[in-house]
Design an enzyme around this catalytic site. Structure first.
Site, PDB file in Angstrom:
ATOM      1  N   SER A   1       4.081  12.508 -34.106  1.00 41.16           N
ATOM      2  CA  SER A   1       3.717  11.722 -33.118  1.00 41.16           C
ATOM      3  C   SER A   1       4.662  11.498 -32.055  1.00 41.16           C
ATOM      4  O   SER A   1       5.193  12.699 -31.499  1.00 41.16           O
ATOM      5  CB  SER A   1       3.438  10.239 -33.986  1.00 41.16           C
TER       6      SER A   1
ATOM      7  N   ARG B   1      -0.868  -4.319 -33.304  1.00 39.98           N
ATOM      8  CA  ARG B   1      -0.870  -3.422 -34.491  1.00 39.98           C
ATOM      9  C   ARG B   1      -2.093  -2.991 -34.760  1.00 39.98           C
ATOM     10  O   ARG B   1      -2.432  -2.053 -35.359  1.00 39.98           O
ATOM     11  CB  ARG B   1       0.082  -4.220 -35.477  1.00 39.98           C
TER      12      ARG B   1
ATOM     13  N   ASP C   1      -7.766  14.238 -35.634  1.00 38.64           N
ATOM     14  CA  ASP C   1      -6.819  13.503 -34.959  1.00 38.64           C
ATOM     15  C   ASP C   1      -7.096  13.395 -33.476  1.00 38.64           C
ATOM     16  O   ASP C   1      -7.091  14.415 -32.594  1.00 38.64           O
ATOM     17  CB  ASP C   1      -5.298  13.877 -34.914  1.00 38.64           C
TER      18      ASP C   1
ATOM     19  N   HIS D   1      -4.830  10.477 -37.141  1.00 34.39           N
ATOM     20  CA  HIS D   1      -3.436  10.761 -36.658  1.00 34.39           C
ATOM     21  C   HIS D   1      -2.648  10.588 -37.985  1.00 34.39           C
ATOM     22  O   HIS D   1      -1.372  11.170 -37.991  1.00 34.39           O
ATOM     23  CB  HIS D   1      -3.034   9.991 -35.726  1.00 34.39           C
ATOM     24  N   ASP D   2      -3.100   9.499 -38.711  1.00 29.33           N
ATOM     25  CA  ASP D   2      -2.119   9.248 -40.264  1.00 29.33           C
ATOM     26  C   ASP D   2      -1.847  10.542 -41.061  1.00 29.33           C
ATOM     27  O   ASP D   2      -1.108  10.378 -41.942  1.00 29.33           O
ATOM     28  CB  ASP D   2      -2.689   8.045 -40.871  1.00 29.33           C
TER      29      ASP D   2
END
EC number: 2.3.1.31
Length: 401
Positions: free
Chosen positions: A147, A216, A318, A351-352
């Site tokens: 990232s 968040r 992603d 993305h995780d």
């Protein structure tokens, strides 16, 4: 052998031109340094120096419940701490031990707040270089990050090209696209619009928890893919036993409290307990500001002095840092004559994926460290005949359908 420590690097001048009298950097090391086996791991946006499990710390370090990459870094893991001397440092501007907005300004005796200088990815890299100098580490066997940590890796290659042998930029890109810049902007506005933000000088009083919670939640949506959200939550109700503490508006009580809402509320509550709102502002601005080609004619020009090997690793689901962006990075390397491989991982985790699928991330990393780009798990998909099918379109975006 593990070490958890903080080092004072003394006066530090940021790229903005501003300086602070003392920059303390929190770091952890794992393994034994033999002179040529150092691996620097660069953490992502809200990560810390606590990259691997530490039995002596009960795995409770730097405000995080567990090591953020404990399934990839450690004894017998892909980044094997019995073979490599692994260093991970919390970056300036964060709130996990390294000097940042929540730290005390020695000149005033009060927290810096938003008087803290603007921070860039380049400042992170320079602080890491100074830390490594203090630890007696010169040339790195490898630098690895995911990232915005991958952006940190790329900055190493343009800033200190002679200091790195091998590199891995995972789920990263040369710069953020407009959609991600826009979402980060909304997240920051959520914080600065909170009535408790007080211009960033909220320490000692009520904190802007609601704004940080919303920021968040936006982040979590960015980190997941459309497919993973459908699989994890669908449109399901969270159940009768799961009730909002207070409905956000009167009409909301009539409608179901869905699993996806419950998940976002839970993640927001956990996050506000461990992270600082100002640090979120500073860290996202550093990420948004990064542009590999800044000061150069192109990405290729920025990387031209690097004579080592780079692994770009991307994930098909992603949409935060896309496969196309990693391929563009790889193409820039080819134009510059830099040895590169672009390894595409089939995944619908979003993305995780670089955090939650160690079984897919680990093998190419282990092979890179051991054998370079000749490693058996590393393939450059751009050289395959079926290239057009290797790169997923950005259809996984939550906002494109």
């Amino acid at each position: 052998m593990t070490t958890k420590d903080t080092i004072d690097l003394g006066e530090f001048r940021f790229e903005s031109g501003e300086s602070i009298p003392s920059l303390e950097v929190a770091y952890e090391t794992y393994g034994e340094f033999t002179g040529d086996n150092a691996v620097l791991v660069c953490h992502a946006l809200t990560g810390s120096s606590h990259v691997a499990r530490r039995p002596d710390a009960g795995d409770q370090t730097a405000g995080q419940a567990r090591a953020w990459w404990g399934d990839v870094v450690g004894a017998g893991k892909a980044i094997d701490t019995t073979e490599y001397y692994v260093v991970c440092a919390n970056v300036p501007g964060s709130c996990y031990g390294t000097t940042g907005p929540a730290s005390t300004n020695p000149e005033t005796g009060e927290p810096y707040g938003t008087d803290f200088p603007p921070v860039t990815v380049g400042d992170w890299t320079r602080a890491q270089r100074q830390l490594l100098d203090a630890l007696g580490v010169g040339r790195l066997h490898a630098v690895v990050g995911g990232s915005v940590g991958g952006m940190n890796v790329l900055d190493w290659l343009r800033r200190y090209p002679d200091d790195v042998g091998r590199a891995a930029a995972i789920a990263a890109a040369s710069r953020l696209d407009a959609q991600c810049l826009a979402l980060d902007t909304v997240a920051r506005r959520a914080i600065t619009s909170d009535p408790n933000w007080n211009g960033g000088h909220y320490y000692g009083g009520p904190e802007p928890e609601d704004g940080l919670a919303r920021a968040r939640q936006i982040g979590h949506i960015m980190y997941l893919s459309k497919a993973s959200m459908a699989r994890k939550f669908g449109r399901r109700s969270a159940g009768r036993e799961t009730v909002r503490e207070q409905p956000p508006d009167p009409a909301a009580a009539f409608f179901p409290y869905r699993e996806v809402e419950s998940y976002l509320d839970y993640q927001a509550e956990k996050f506000t307990d461990r992270f600082d709102a100002n640090s979120y502002l500073y860290m996202t601005r550093a990420m948004d500001d990064f542009d590999l080609s800044a000061g150069y004619e192109s990405d290729a020009d920025a990387l031209a002095a690097f004579e080592g090997e780079l692994l770009a690793l991307s994930f098909t689901g992603d949409w935060h840092f896309t496969v196309e962006q990693s391929e563009a990075l790889a193409e820039a390397c080819r134009s510059a004559g830099v040895d590169v491989a672009h390894h595409v991982v089939e995944s619908d985790h979003g993305h995780d994926a670089f955090l939650v699928e160690p079984e897919k991330v680990g093998p190419p990393l282990a092979d890179l460290l051991e054998a370079g780009l000749a490693g058996r798990s590393i393939t450059d998909t751009a050289d395959e005949e079926d290239e057009p099918e290797e790169f997923a379109p950005v259809h996984a975006s939550l906002f494109s359908e």
